[in-house]
Write a protein that holds these residues in place. Structure first.
Motif, PDB file in Angstrom:
ATOM      1  N   CYS A  34      73.318   1.333-130.479  1.00 48.86           N
ATOM      2  CA  CYS A  34      72.796   1.557-130.048  1.00 48.86           C
ATOM      3  C   CYS A  34      71.376   0.303-129.788  1.00 48.86           C
ATOM      4  CB  CYS A  34      72.286   2.433-130.971  1.00 48.86           C
ATOM      5  SG  CYS A  34      70.937   3.480-130.568  1.00 48.86           S
TER       6      CYS A  34
ATOM      7  N   ASN B 112      68.673   1.727-129.810  1.00 45.03           N
ATOM      8  CA  ASN B 112      66.440   2.289-129.488  1.00 45.03           C
ATOM      9  C   ASN B 112      66.125   1.412-130.589  1.00 45.03           C
ATOM     10  OD1 ASN B 112      67.027   3.366-127.153  1.00 45.03           O
ATOM     11  ND2 ASN B 112      68.550   4.216-128.311  1.00 45.03           N
ATOM     12  N   PHE B 113      66.343   1.318-132.150  1.00 44.31           N
ATOM     13  CA  PHE B 113      65.576   0.962-132.437  1.00 44.31           C
ATOM     14  C   PHE B 113      65.176   1.997-133.297  1.00 44.31           C
ATOM     15  CE2 PHE B 113      67.911  -2.970-131.771  1.00 44.31           C
ATOM     16  CZ  PHE B 113      68.257  -3.678-132.501  1.00 44.31           C
TER      17      PHE B 113
ATOM     18  N   TYR C 104      63.150   4.317-138.379  1.00 52.14           N
ATOM     19  CA  TYR C 104      63.653   4.814-139.424  1.00 52.14           C
ATOM     20  C   TYR C 104      65.203   4.495-139.812  1.00 52.14           C
ATOM     21  CZ  TYR C 104      64.630   7.914-136.204  1.00 52.14           C
ATOM     22  OH  TYR C 104      65.869   8.904-135.251  1.00 52.14           O
TER      23      TYR C 104
ATOM     24  N   VAL D 112      71.586   2.821-137.783  1.00 55.05           N
ATOM     25  CA  VAL D 112      72.866   2.517-136.513  1.00 55.05           C
ATOM     26  C   VAL D 112      72.678   0.945-136.106  1.00 55.05           C
ATOM     27  CG1 VAL D 112      73.549   3.789-134.677  1.00 55.05           C
ATOM     28  CG2 VAL D 112      72.735   4.694-137.096  1.00 55.05           C
ATOM     29  N   PRO D 113      71.637   0.774-135.172  1.00 58.05           N
ATOM     30  CA  PRO D 113      71.550  -0.406-134.037  1.00 58.05           C
ATOM     31  C   PRO D 113      71.700  -1.940-134.957  1.00 58.05           C
ATOM     32  CG  PRO D 113      69.683   0.872-133.686  1.00 58.05           C
ATOM     33  CD  PRO D 113      70.095   0.955-135.283  1.00 58.05           C
TER      34      PRO D 113
ATOM     35  N   GLN E  35      76.020   7.406-128.887  1.00 55.03           N
ATOM     36  CA  GLN E  35      74.204   7.612-129.953  1.00 55.03           C
ATOM     37  C   GLN E  35      73.232   8.116-128.541  1.00 55.03           C
ATOM     38  OE1 GLN E  35      74.187   7.624-133.085  1.00 55.03           O
ATOM     39  NE2 GLN E  35      75.359   6.475-134.073  1.00 55.03           N
TER      40      GLN E  35
ATOM     41  N   HIS F  45      69.592  11.449-125.585  1.00 50.77           N
ATOM     42  CA  HIS F  45      67.602  11.327-126.554  1.00 50.77           C
ATOM     43  C   HIS F  45      66.857  11.769-125.691  1.00 50.77           C
ATOM     44  CE1 HIS F  45      64.648   8.615-127.720  1.00 50.77           C
ATOM     45  NE2 HIS F  45      65.330   7.916-128.956  1.00 50.77           N
TER      46      HIS F  45
HETATM   47 FE1  SF4 Z   1      67.222   6.093-132.868  1.00 52.10          FE
HETATM   48 FE2  SF4 Z   1      69.493   7.162-133.154  1.00 52.10          FE
HETATM   49 FE3  SF4 Z   1      69.680   4.886-131.758  1.00 52.10          FE
HETATM   50 FE4  SF4 Z   1      69.362   5.086-134.617  1.00 52.10          FE
HETATM   51  S1  SF4 Z   1      71.343   5.674-134.002  1.00 52.10           S
HETATM   52  S2  SF4 Z   1      68.448   4.073-133.057  1.00 52.10           S
HETATM   53  S3  SF4 Z   1      68.278   7.683-134.119  1.00 52.10           S
HETATM   54  S4  SF4 Z   1      68.615   6.662-131.357  1.00 52.10           S
END
Ligand code: SF4
Ligand code: SAH
Length: 427
Positions: free
Chosen positions: A145, A147-148, A151, A154-155, A189, A226
């Motif tokens: 992912c 997106n950062f 919170y 995952v990234p 994701q 998303h």
């Molecule tokens: Fe955002 Fe989802 Fe990526 Fe986590 S996994 S950074 S919540 S888009």
């Protein structure tokens, strides 16, 4: 997503000659595919690994392996090594494909084997998952992912977003349909950013369109969408194909624009509501499910009430609700204004109550109606078969013969929370 990754790991183990055992005492290898998305997931993993200490002492030949997101976290392998010196193999979320070699290496040496890679390599297409969820099958379309969200860990543990080539995805779905799978879920994701790395040859709407053109009776689902990238083009593809379930998992996280901005979600409450409006205008039967976090740093009662108001306005089919959990290395974990646990608990309880009420009200509307469900399991305790309808609602029913994998029409007679109970209608 982790469940499907575990299916791949099980596939690797089967390739080495291992078979499933129902009793843990008979195991030759015990492997943990860990998750670190929230602190309690991590605590579970710690508890489960710790519980093996005695077993390992009694049977030194037992191999214990730990992988997944947790080992990928900065400094976590050192903690694991110290806490659980009996672990034989540690591997990361970014190199589980290498597991066969790591097991081989461990069998040749006494020392523990630890291999964690910092970055993901090329996507490996050769692993045959050991699927355990017939008639449902998961198919990854992206990994990682970009997106950062402030919170989210995952990234950091899953690396940059990588898209699989469309031809490989289409071939995998075709194979699954030929094998008799009846429900395919495309996984990522943020499925809507599929192809943005230039690797795939098409965007998500085009991929969805191509997969839906595969012949045969099966349902097609996708997650997660998303909101910043969910497009009208995708809705139009959903409209075109009866195979695509009219259910969108669209995590909103918060109803407050101020909190959304602090979360780095890159959409507003208004944009989110516009997307739902467009979806429901084109597909009035469509339902939306969501994820929500309460107690994010600086969240006020007013912010929280905006989330409640949004939940009521959208009338979600269901929602996964979470208390914010600070994750090391993320931006939010260092923000001022962390919310006291008592306030977080109070908000989550109120939100769960609201979500349950909405779900219950929706379930009750099903009574007397006919729904087509895909039978996916047998519940021993209830003595009933169960399956989901297109909109993800669970239906239970009695059947004399095994009907797992069949589409069954039920007349709903009773609703209990999110579950429906019905009688089979002969068609
Ligand atoms: Fe955002 Fe989802 Fe990526 Fe986590 S996994 S950074 S919540 S888009
Ligand atoms: N990629 C998906 C979500 C993956 S994680 C998306 O962007 O929607 C699944 C859910 O876990 C998230 O939607 C979020 O609600 C929750 N989550 C992630 N990190 C969290 C944290 N630090 N504390 C509490 N919940 C969290």
């Amino acid at each position: 997503m982790n469940v499907h990754e575990s299916e791949k790991i099980a596939g690797i183990l089967r390739g080495l000659g291992y078979e499933e055992t129902k009793t843990i005492e008979n195991a030759d290898i015990i492997l943990f595919n860990t998750c670190c998305i929230r602190e309690n997931a991590e605590n579970h993993a710690f508890g489960n690994i710790g519980a093996l200490k005695k077993m390992k002492k009694q049977n030194p030949n037992l191999l214990i392996a730990v992988g997944g997101c947790m080992t990928q976290e900065k400094g976590k392998t050192e903690i694991l090594k110290k806490k659980f010196p009996f672990i034989d193999i540690m591997f990361g979320a970014l190199n589980f494909e290498n597991l066969a070699e790591l097991i081989k290496r461990k069998k040749e040496q006494k020392k523990k084997v630890v291999e964690i890679r910092e970055t993901a390599g090329e996507i490996v297409e050769t692993i045959e998952p050991y699927r355990t969820s017939y008639p449902n099958a998961w198919v990854n379309i992206t990994y990682g992912c970009d997106n950062f969200c402030s919170y989210c860990i995952v990234p950091y543990v899953r690396g940059r977003e990588r898209s699989r080539k469309a031809e490989n995805i289409i071939a995998e779905v075709q194979k699954l349909v030929n094998e008799g799978y009846k429900e395919i879920t495309l996984l990522g994701q943020n499925v809507n950013s599929y192809g943005k790395d230039g690797n795939a040859g098409m965007n998500f709407a085009q991929l969805l369109d191509a997969v839906a053109q595969i012949e045969g009776k099966f349902r097609l689902r996708f997650m997660t969408s998303h909101p910043k990238d969910f497009t009208e083009e995708v809705v139009k593809v959903m409209e075109k194909h009866p195979k695509i379930c009219k259910l969108v998992h669209l995590p909103v996280q918060s109803g407050s624009n101020r909190i959304l901005q602090l979360m780095n979600r890159r959409y507003t409450r208004e944009k989110y509501l516009d997307e739902i409006k467009f979806l429901k205008a084109r597909l009035p039967q469509a339902e939306v499910t969501t994820d929500i976090i309460v107690g994010f740093p600086t969240e006020t009662e007013e912010d929280y009430l905006q989330t409640e108001a949004l939940v009521k306005e959208v009338d979600f089919a269901s929602a996964f609700t979470f208390v914010y959990s600070p994750r090391q290395g993320t931006k939010a974990s260092t923000m001022d204004g962390q919310i006291p646990e008592t306030v977080q608990k109070d908000r989550i309880m109120r939100l769960v109550e609201l979500v349950n009420t909405l779900t219950r009200q929706k379930s009750e509307k099903y009574i007397g109606k006919e729904v087509e469900i895909l039978c996916e399991d047998y519940d021993e305790k209830k003595g009933l078969y169960l399956g989901r309808d297109e909109l993800g609602r669970m239906g239970y029913f009695h059947s004399e013969k095994d009907c797992i994998g069949e589409f069954v029409t039920l007349k709903i007679t009773k609703a209990n929370g999110i579950s429906l109970f019905g009688e089979r209608v002969k068609k």
